[in-house]
Design a protein around this motif. Structure first.
Motif, PDB file in Angstrom:
ATOM      1  N   ARG A  63      25.050  15.289  57.728  1.00 46.03           N
ATOM      2  CA  ARG A  63      25.583  14.371  56.699  1.00 46.03           C
ATOM      3  C   ARG A  63      25.859  15.091  55.381  1.00 46.03           C
ATOM      4  NH1 ARG A  63      24.864  11.965  61.534  1.00 46.03           N
ATOM      5  NH2 ARG A  63      24.701   9.702  61.414  1.00 46.03           N
ATOM      6  N   ARG A  64      24.899  15.933  55.001  1.00 49.28           N
ATOM      7  CA  ARG A  64      24.982  16.560  53.672  1.00 49.28           C
ATOM      8  C   ARG A  64      26.118  17.591  53.615  1.00 49.28           C
ATOM      9  NH1 ARG A  64      25.547  16.901  49.449  1.00 49.28           N
ATOM     10  NH2 ARG A  64      24.258  16.867  47.595  1.00 49.28           N
ATOM     11  N   ALA A  65      26.590  18.000  54.775  1.00 48.84           N
ATOM     12  CA  ALA A  65      27.667  19.008  54.792  1.00 48.84           C
ATOM     13  C   ALA A  65      29.058  18.374  54.725  1.00 48.84           C
ATOM     14  CB  ALA A  65      27.555  19.860  56.043  1.00 48.84           C
ATOM     15  N   THR A  66      29.082  17.065  54.653  1.00 47.70           N
ATOM     16  CA  THR A  66      30.370  16.376  54.644  1.00 47.70           C
ATOM     17  C   THR A  66      31.188  16.743  53.405  1.00 47.70           C
ATOM     18  OG1 THR A  66      29.375  14.536  55.819  1.00 47.70           O
ATOM     19  CG2 THR A  66      31.447  14.089  54.680  1.00 47.70           C
ATOM     20  N   GLN A  67      32.454  16.962  53.622  1.00 46.47           N
ATOM     21  CA  GLN A  67      33.335  17.304  52.499  1.00 46.47           C
ATOM     22  C   GLN A  67      34.349  16.186  52.278  1.00 46.47           C
ATOM     23  OE1 GLN A  67      35.200  21.061  52.408  1.00 46.47           O
ATOM     24  NE2 GLN A  67      33.282  22.212  52.454  1.00 46.47           N
ATOM     25  N   ILE A  68      34.572  15.912  50.992  1.00 46.72           N
ATOM     26  CA  ILE A  68      35.505  14.839  50.647  1.00 46.72           C
ATOM     27  C   ILE A  68      36.565  15.401  49.705  1.00 46.72           C
ATOM     28  CG2 ILE A  68      35.699  12.491  49.736  1.00 46.72           C
ATOM     29  CD1 ILE A  68      32.589  12.449  50.030  1.00 46.72           C
ATOM     30  N   ILE A 110      41.987  17.539  46.354  1.00 48.66           N
ATOM     31  CA  ILE A 110      41.032  18.141  45.410  1.00 48.66           C
ATOM     32  C   ILE A 110      39.629  17.856  45.930  1.00 48.66           C
ATOM     33  CG2 ILE A 110      40.125  18.058  43.043  1.00 48.66           C
ATOM     34  CD1 ILE A 110      42.954  17.090  42.228  1.00 48.66           C
ATOM     35  N   ASN A 111      38.840  18.873  46.050  1.00 50.52           N
ATOM     36  CA  ASN A 111      37.499  18.699  46.604  1.00 50.52           C
ATOM     37  C   ASN A 111      36.616  17.974  45.587  1.00 50.52           C
ATOM     38  OD1 ASN A 111      34.970  18.944  47.772  1.00 50.52           O
ATOM     39  ND2 ASN A 111      35.525  20.883  48.749  1.00 50.52           N
ATOM     40  N   ILE A 112      36.150  16.801  45.948  1.00 47.49           N
ATOM     41  CA  ILE A 112      35.319  16.009  45.033  1.00 47.49           C
ATOM     42  C   ILE A 112      33.889  15.884  45.571  1.00 47.49           C
ATOM     43  CG2 ILE A 112      37.239  14.679  44.077  1.00 47.49           C
ATOM     44  CD1 ILE A 112      36.415  12.417  46.053  1.00 47.49           C
ATOM     45  N   THR A 113      33.553  16.749  46.514  1.00 45.18           N
ATOM     46  CA  THR A 113      32.243  16.640  47.161  1.00 45.18           C
ATOM     47  C   THR A 113      31.108  16.776  46.144  1.00 45.18           C
ATOM     48  OG1 THR A 113      33.253  17.677  49.080  1.00 45.18           O
ATOM     49  CG2 THR A 113      30.869  17.500  49.094  1.00 45.18           C
ATOM     50  N   THR A 114      31.259  17.716  45.224  1.00 46.66           N
ATOM     51  CA  THR A 114      30.141  17.961  44.294  1.00 46.66           C
ATOM     52  C   THR A 114      29.919  16.772  43.362  1.00 46.66           C
ATOM     53  OG1 THR A 114      31.711  19.096  42.846  1.00 46.66           O
ATOM     54  CG2 THR A 114      30.368  20.467  44.311  1.00 46.66           C
ATOM     55  N   GLY A 115      30.934  16.001  43.087  1.00 43.46           N
ATOM     56  CA  GLY A 115      30.775  14.831  42.214  1.00 43.46           C
ATOM     57  C   GLY A 115      30.357  13.586  42.963  1.00 43.46           C
ATOM     58  N   HIS A 128      47.367   7.518  46.716  1.00 45.75           N
ATOM     59  CA  HIS A 128      46.342   8.562  46.755  1.00 45.75           C
ATOM     60  C   HIS A 128      45.723   8.599  48.148  1.00 45.75           C
ATOM     61  CE1 HIS A 128      46.384   9.199  42.366  1.00 45.75           C
ATOM     62  NE2 HIS A 128      46.695   7.902  42.339  1.00 45.75           N
ATOM     63  N   THR A 129      45.226   9.773  48.478  1.00 47.13           N
ATOM     64  CA  THR A 129      44.680   9.955  49.827  1.00 47.13           C
ATOM     65  C   THR A 129      43.281  10.541  49.759  1.00 47.13           C
ATOM     66  OG1 THR A 129      46.910  10.367  50.636  1.00 47.13           O
ATOM     67  CG2 THR A 129      45.125  10.985  52.086  1.00 47.13           C
ATOM     68  N   VAL A 130      42.390   9.940  50.525  1.00 48.92           N
ATOM     69  CA  VAL A 130      41.027  10.459  50.652  1.00 48.92           C
ATOM     70  C   VAL A 130      40.889  11.067  52.038  1.00 48.92           C
ATOM     71  CG1 VAL A 130      38.571   9.908  50.591  1.00 48.92           C
ATOM     72  CG2 VAL A 130      40.163   8.605  49.184  1.00 48.92           C
ATOM     73  N   LYS A 131      40.415  12.298  52.094  1.00 44.89           N
ATOM     74  CA  LYS A 131      40.194  12.953  53.381  1.00 44.89           C
ATOM     75  C   LYS A 131      38.723  13.320  53.498  1.00 44.89           C
ATOM     76  CE  LYS A 131      44.792  14.963  53.310  1.00 44.89           C
ATOM     77  NZ  LYS A 131      45.548  16.181  53.002  1.00 44.89           N
ATOM     78  N   VAL A 132      38.174  13.076  54.657  1.00 43.25           N
ATOM     79  CA  VAL A 132      36.762  13.360  54.885  1.00 43.25           C
ATOM     80  C   VAL A 132      36.653  14.324  56.058  1.00 43.25           C
ATOM     81  CG1 VAL A 132      34.520  12.377  55.482  1.00 43.25           C
ATOM     82  CG2 VAL A 132      36.105  11.081  54.060  1.00 43.25           C
ATOM     83  N   GLY A 133      35.884  15.367  55.860  1.00 46.65           N
ATOM     84  CA  GLY A 133      35.639  16.329  56.939  1.00 46.65           C
ATOM     85  C   GLY A 133      34.164  16.323  57.321  1.00 46.65           C
ATOM     86  N   LEU A 180      25.238   7.143  53.300  1.00 44.73           N
ATOM     87  CA  LEU A 180      26.240   6.646  52.351  1.00 44.73           C
ATOM     88  C   LEU A 180      26.660   7.733  51.378  1.00 44.73           C
ATOM     89  CD1 LEU A 180      24.882   3.092  51.448  1.00 44.73           C
ATOM     90  CD2 LEU A 180      26.880   3.650  52.818  1.00 44.73           C
ATOM     91  N   ILE A 181      27.948   7.780  51.112  1.00 40.97           N
ATOM     92  CA  ILE A 181      28.482   8.727  50.132  1.00 40.97           C
ATOM     93  C   ILE A 181      29.364   7.930  49.176  1.00 40.97           C
ATOM     94  CG2 ILE A 181      29.822  10.822  49.780  1.00 40.97           C
ATOM     95  CD1 ILE A 181      29.289  11.424  52.799  1.00 40.97           C
ATOM     96  N   VAL A 182      29.116   8.128  47.872  1.00 42.56           N
ATOM     97  CA  VAL A 182      29.827   7.337  46.872  1.00 42.56           C
ATOM     98  C   VAL A 182      30.438   8.267  45.832  1.00 42.56           C
ATOM     99  CG1 VAL A 182      29.627   5.508  45.146  1.00 42.56           C
ATOM    100  CG2 VAL A 182      28.222   5.422  47.212  1.00 42.56           C
ATOM    101  N   TYR A 183      31.686   7.967  45.480  1.00 38.78           N
ATOM    102  CA  TYR A 183      32.339   8.724  44.412  1.00 38.78           C
ATOM    103  C   TYR A 183      33.095   7.740  43.526  1.00 38.78           C
ATOM    104  CZ  TYR A 183      35.344  12.025  41.943  1.00 38.78           C
ATOM    105  OH  TYR A 183      35.990  12.737  40.972  1.00 38.78           O
ATOM    106  N   ALA A 184      32.728   7.742  42.241  1.00 36.11           N
ATOM    107  CA  ALA A 184      33.411   6.874  41.273  1.00 36.11           C
ATOM    108  C   ALA A 184      34.230   7.766  40.343  1.00 36.11           C
ATOM    109  CB  ALA A 184      32.400   6.055  40.474  1.00 36.11           C
ATOM    110  N   PRO A 185      35.557   7.772  40.436  1.00 36.41           N
ATOM    111  CA  PRO A 185      36.370   8.703  39.640  1.00 36.41           C
ATOM    112  C   PRO A 185      36.115   8.589  38.137  1.00 36.41           C
ATOM    113  CG  PRO A 185      37.706   7.643  41.319  1.00 36.41           C
ATOM    114  CD  PRO A 185      36.382   6.951  41.339  1.00 36.41           C
ATOM    115  N   ASP A 186      35.979   7.355  37.623  1.00 35.16           N
ATOM    116  CA  ASP A 186      35.822   7.239  36.173  1.00 35.16           C
ATOM    117  C   ASP A 186      34.482   7.802  35.701  1.00 35.16           C
ATOM    118  OD1 ASP A 186      34.601   5.241  37.486  1.00 35.16           O
ATOM    119  OD2 ASP A 186      35.272   3.599  36.209  1.00 35.16           O
TER     120      ASP A 186
END
Lengths: 804, 231
Positions: A170-175, A180-185, A209-214, A192-198
């Motif tokens: 799970r922790r190795a998942t990349q978003i 643009i890699n937003i995994t660190t944010g 916009h496109t979200v890609k998950v690896g 569960l993985i959450v990313y709030a752009p603001d």
């Protein structure tokens, strides 16, 4: 409908999936190639020379079954549609082919079959719709919703890995957001993985916009990917994606107008067609209607116009017009009915009904006139025609016409429709003897049946069944028996026949053309039983069926009769859901009423394995099918002409692979062989090898290209020369490109497809698509076929679409 | 042909792989707040109420409360969705077994809209109140719990409603409303237009917002302009 989906739909129109894989002058494309499991699959066929086709039938079967189900497709102009029910949408695929009937009654199949009768001798390589696996979604996007339209401050990207395999770290998942890699944010909380752009100081610009998950495994290898697109509201064209504002009376109107010219061989034909659909809703009331008008409509063929208008509430739906009612499949399915349709459901009680016409009357045609003096000579020369007085002293010969045929069906039911349901069905149908002057053998039919369904243990156990008994009359022109008729014809049992006549008389004409003649072997009975078990990563389905040889339903004239037997199919998920193994065995036999000289036993074995890689490897399906038919008669003895002894071996491999190399590519490879060994005196041997290779590329710019190469090697029986064969070998190359200008408001597409070998043709296609406004679209398409043996052909089409 | 049959039977017998069973550790997140409008509070077990924010995760046993005009949208890990309307309180629980998640929402008071994805084999979704239990499997509707009775309006699919007092059960289908009383009564009847409208409102993502603007004219006199609008 948003402009985006409009453009997508338009793109499909401009770039039909040209099926050069099986060259046809009538079918230009079919769809879909794949579908999700256990959901109805809408099959669409695009035709050329639509005016020549009076009926399109689809024959389909699930994996593991040799028994084709037939249905009439809804033919509107150049498009024929049919929705395959969810029961057939089972992995790894279902197969289908088409039978097209022209106005003269001549049948041809697509893909082409080798014999004269495509029902008895289906194509060696039918079309295939791949069905995915229901547990394939390892990544669940909790927000945003797919294709959602949001304000920038409302964007929250949240992902659930609940369904991901245990091999996924799970922790190795990349978003990535717009690559643009937003995994660190992103905040990881186990699944569960959450990313709030603001929160990260990122402001999303208006647009898509496109979200890609690896997903990655413990070795750091890519295990799976998922992707989602959404739109941020903004200015200009992006505003086109703004949802329709809520209205007191919410409605949607779609208008489609087409003018089309086809030059096929030496015949040029103009078509003008218009269609409109309307859906409205206010409060609990819903309204739906559609209208299709075409210049193909003629009084001497079955209706080509279509219309329907209906109103519905949560409990009741009523409508009038052309509809395709579905009662239990043995009784009513795949038939167009023009008339009243209704259904009502209140709690666990429900009722469905339909009342209307399934065949329009078409009067017989006058083919020849002659003087009254010649009547006797003419009649003896051709006794199959209909003859009548045209004018005093002049007779005419007519082709037999078609009677108007009405149908009434009703099904009261009880059950919650989720875990259990029991239904009872009644169908009556008959020809109107007075609808035409020149016809032959008007018929009548009644069917009574029952069906049930029960699901237990969270639907892990599913039991289904349906049964029906029919009676029909092959010629009602003479009416029912009188007492005198019965006494005269039947020396014994006359009283019993009178009793039967009195009981059935109100529902069906009883005379010497009435069936069943006896009930000893249940010739007019059909039933099916099914048991599904879903345990231990295995889905096992057992089916038993019996279709009597005289079973008849005018609401289901496509059912294979005189067949009984069972099938068993098991689908297992193996190796962390990476391998799917499907094994099926079927044993059927005919001669259910012992009326044939031999009983043919059909033994069929199907095995398919699919590998769906979690890492960066292609998806591969390999399969083998063995069909063995034998009626036990010696191929050399005195019954050799009736002997059936043949076997067919099919091997196939399908593979697809998505990869990045400067752009996104999808590569496909299909290989299949079919070999039929006919040991009977007919020696109807057929060999077929097909190889197809394709590459579709999606560039960063609004450019999409595809390339495919296909090769077909056929060895076919030589007509009229038993045991001799001929070859038909050819190849097809297809190149397609599609480019969008002005942010996809204007799209240009072009295709070139040369065929070579024993079949020479070059096809050129080009199209222009203009999204003039968000609710208006124009499509222009030109196709040109350069033929070597026949005159060149062309199709020019202009379509206008307006959506409110 | 018998050879083929033997082959098939051998393959069938050989295909039995047991599903892994993995229990979720306590405190694991089972859902998240995907949207928060106005006054929404969250309470973890053994802690005090605190302001909830969009994107926060919720573990089994966590409570969520909404104030006047507020709305909270909760997404479970299997994509099931719950809309907690204004002046409502609920507790969520979840049990994970392998890749399956069984969920329960206990409603102390208030109105909850739901849109539940079709449940997989071995999964369930339940709404509970002191009076009733509603078993959901792939459906949409609204559950309203009050001191006297629970009202369940179903707009899609089918829900099984169970009264804890009388141990009686009714099936509530689309277009129907089930009413489960504290006195053990339980009925299912056709949804009224008012209930249907209320259900549709509860299923919407918006909430009323108020904008107060102070206007001042050239003479320095002030007036207040109040605008209520949907999000």
């Amino acid at each position: 409908m948003t402009l985006r989906s409009l453009c997508t739909a338009g793109g499909m129109l401009l770039l039909p999936a040209v099926m050069f894989a099986q060259l046809s002058t009538t079918v230009s494309s079919t769809a879909p190639a794949s579908a999700p499991p256990r959901k109805p699959v809408p099959v669409t066929v695009e035709l050329q020379q639509g005016h020549r086709i009076s009926e399109v039938q689809i024959l389909y079967r699930p994996f593991g079954s040799s028994n084709w189900r037939k249905a009439e497709m809804d033919l509107r102009g150049n498009t024929a549609r049919f929705t395959v029910t969810r029961e057939y949408a089972l992995a790894p695929f279902f197969e289908y082919y088409l039978i097209l009937t022209d106005a003269a009654g001549k049948m041809t199949s697509y893909p082409p079959a080798t014999g004269d009768d495509p029902i008895k001798a289906p194509p060696a390589q039918p079309l295939r719709v791949s069905i995915g696996d229901e547990d394939r979604d390892q990544v669940l996007f909790l927000s945003p919703e797919p294709d959602a339209v949001l304000d920038p401050e409302d964007v929250l990207i949240s992902i659930s890995l609940l369904r991901a395999d245990s091999a996924v770290v799970r922790r190795a998942t990349q978003i990535k957001l717009d690559d643009i890699n937003i995994t660190t944010g992103s905040v990881f909380s186990e699944d569960l993985i959450v990313y709030a752009p603001d929160n990260q100081g990122m402001t999303l610009s208006p647009g898509v916009h496109t979200v890609k998950v690896g997903l990655f495994n413990r070795k750091g290898q890519l295990y799976g990917t998922a992707e989602l697109s959404f739109t941020v509201r903004g200015q200009g064209r992006d505003m086109l994606a703004t949802p329709t504002p809520v209205r007191g009376f919410d409605y949607k109107v779609d208008v489609n107008v087409e003018s089309r010219h086809e030059q096929i061989r030496t015949e040029g034909t103009w078509y003008n067609r218009a269609g409109a659909t309307f859906r409205g809703k206010t409060g609990i009331w819903g309204f739906t209607s559609n209208l299709f008008l075409t210049s193909d409509e003629r009084s001497d063929r079955q209706p080509q116009h279509r219309f329907f208008a209906g109103v519905e509430t949560p409990w009741v739906q009523v409508g009038y017009g052309d509809h395709y009612p579905v009662l239990p499949e043995l009784i009513l399915s795949g038939k167009r009915v023009r008339g009243l349709s209704g259904s009502a459901h209140y709690g666990i009680v429900g009722i469905d009904m339909t009342l209307g016409q399934i065949t329009r009357s078409v009067e017989g045609k006058l083919t020849r006139t002659f003087s009254a003096d010649s009547f006797s000579v003419e009649f003896h020369r051709d006794s199959t025609g209909a003859y009548g007085l045209v004018s005093p002293g002049t007779y005419g010969r007519f082709n037999y016409g078609t009677y108007a045929r009405d149908l009434f069906a009703i099904r009261p039911s009880v059950g919650d429709r989720e875990t259990w349901e029991v239904g009872f069905s009644w169908l009556s149908s008959g020809d109107d003897k007075n609808s035409i002057h020149y016809g032959i053998a008007p018929r009548e039919n009644i069917v009574i049946g029952t069906d049930f369904m029960a699901r237990m243990d969270n639907s892990r156990i599913e039991i289904t069944g349906q049964a029906a008994a029919s009676a029909y009359n092959m010629d009602i022109s003479k009416g029912s028996f009188t007492d005198a008729d019965i006494d005269r014809i039947y020396a014994s049992g006359a009283e019993g026949i009178k009793k039967v006549r009195d009981i059935l008389g109100p529902y069906i004409t009883v005379n010497d053309n009435f069936r069943p003649l006896n009930v000893d072997k249940l010739p007019t009975v059909a039933y099916e039983l099914g048991l599904g078990l879903n345990y231990f990563d295995n889905y096992l389905k057992f089916t038993y069926l019996y279709h009597g040889n005289d079973y008849t339903s005018f609401g289901q004239s496509f059912l294979q009769t005189d067949i009984k037997g069972f099938s068993i199919v098991d689908r297992a998920r193996l190796i962390d859901n990476q391998v799917f193994l499907t094994v099926g065995y079927e044993r059927l036999e005919d001669n259910t009423s012992a009326t044939k000289v031999g009983t043919t036993v059909f033994n069929n074995v199907n095995v398919a394995a699919t590998y769906m890689s979690r890492s960066d490897l292609p998806t591969v399906t390999v399969g083998v099918s063995v069909y063995d038919n034998d009626n036990g008669l010696s191929v050399n003895g005195r019954d050799s002409l009736s002997a059936i002894s043949d076997g067919t071996l099919r091997l196939y491999m399908q593979s697809s692979y998505e990869f990045m190399a400067g752009a996104r590519h999808t590569a496909t490879l299909n290989l299949s062989t079919s070999s039929r060994d006919d040991k009977s005196v007919r020696a109807y041997d057929v060999q077929n090898v097909t190889a197809e290779l394709g590459l579709t590329t999606l560039y960063q710019a609004p450019l999409r290209t595809s390339f495919s190469a296909a090769m077909f090697l056929n060895t076919l029986p030589l007509s009229g020369f038993r045991g001799q064969t001929q070859t038909l070998n050819y190849g097809v190359l297809t190149l397609t490109a599609r480019y969008g200008f002005m942010k996809n408001l204007l799209t240009v597409a072009a295709t070139v497809a040369p065929a070579f070998g024993d079949y020479h043709r070059i096809a050129f296609e080009s199209g222009l698509e203009w999204a003039a406004r968000k609710d208006m679209q124009l499509l222009f398409q030109v196709s040109f076929f350069k033929n070597s043996d026949v005159p060149n052909e062309s199709v020019v089409s202009l379509r206008y679409r307006y959506t409110i | 042909m018998n050879r083929h049959l033997v082959t098939v039977l051998c393959l069938l017998i050989s295909l039995s792989i047991a599903a892994p069973v993995i229990a979720a550790p306590p405190g694991s997140p089972v859902a998240l707040l995907s949207k928060v409008i106005l006054d929404v509070l969250k309470k973890e077990s053994g802690k005090n109420w605190e302001k909830a924010t969009r994107g926060q995760t919720l573990a089994s046993g966590d409570m969520v409360r909404t104030g006047d005009g507020a709305l909270a949208i909760i997404k479970f890990k299997d994509n099931s969705l719950v809309r907690l309307r204004e002046r409502s309180v609920m507790t969520i629980t979840g049990t994970q077994t392998g890749n399956n998640l069984s969920k329960s929402v206990e409603i102390q008071t208030g109105v909850v809209g739901f849109n539940v994805a079709r449940q997989r084999s071995g999964e369930e979704f339940r709404f509970t109140s002191p009076t009733s239990v509603a078993s959901i499997r792939g459906t949409a509707g609204v559950f309203n719990s009050s001191t006297q009775s629970d009202t369940l309006t179903v707009t899609e699919g089918l829900v099984q409603l169970f009264n804890r007092v009388s141990s009686r059960t009714v099936d509530v289908g689309a277009g129907f409303t089930g009413i489960s009383g504290k006195n053990g009564s339980i009925v299912s009847r056709a949804t009224t237009e008012q209930e249907r409208q209320a259900a549709l409102n509860a299923l919407r993502d918006d909430a009323r917002r108020r904008l107060d603007i102070e206007l001042r004219d050239p003479q320095g006199k002030t007036n207040r302009l109040k605008i209520e609008f949907n999000d």
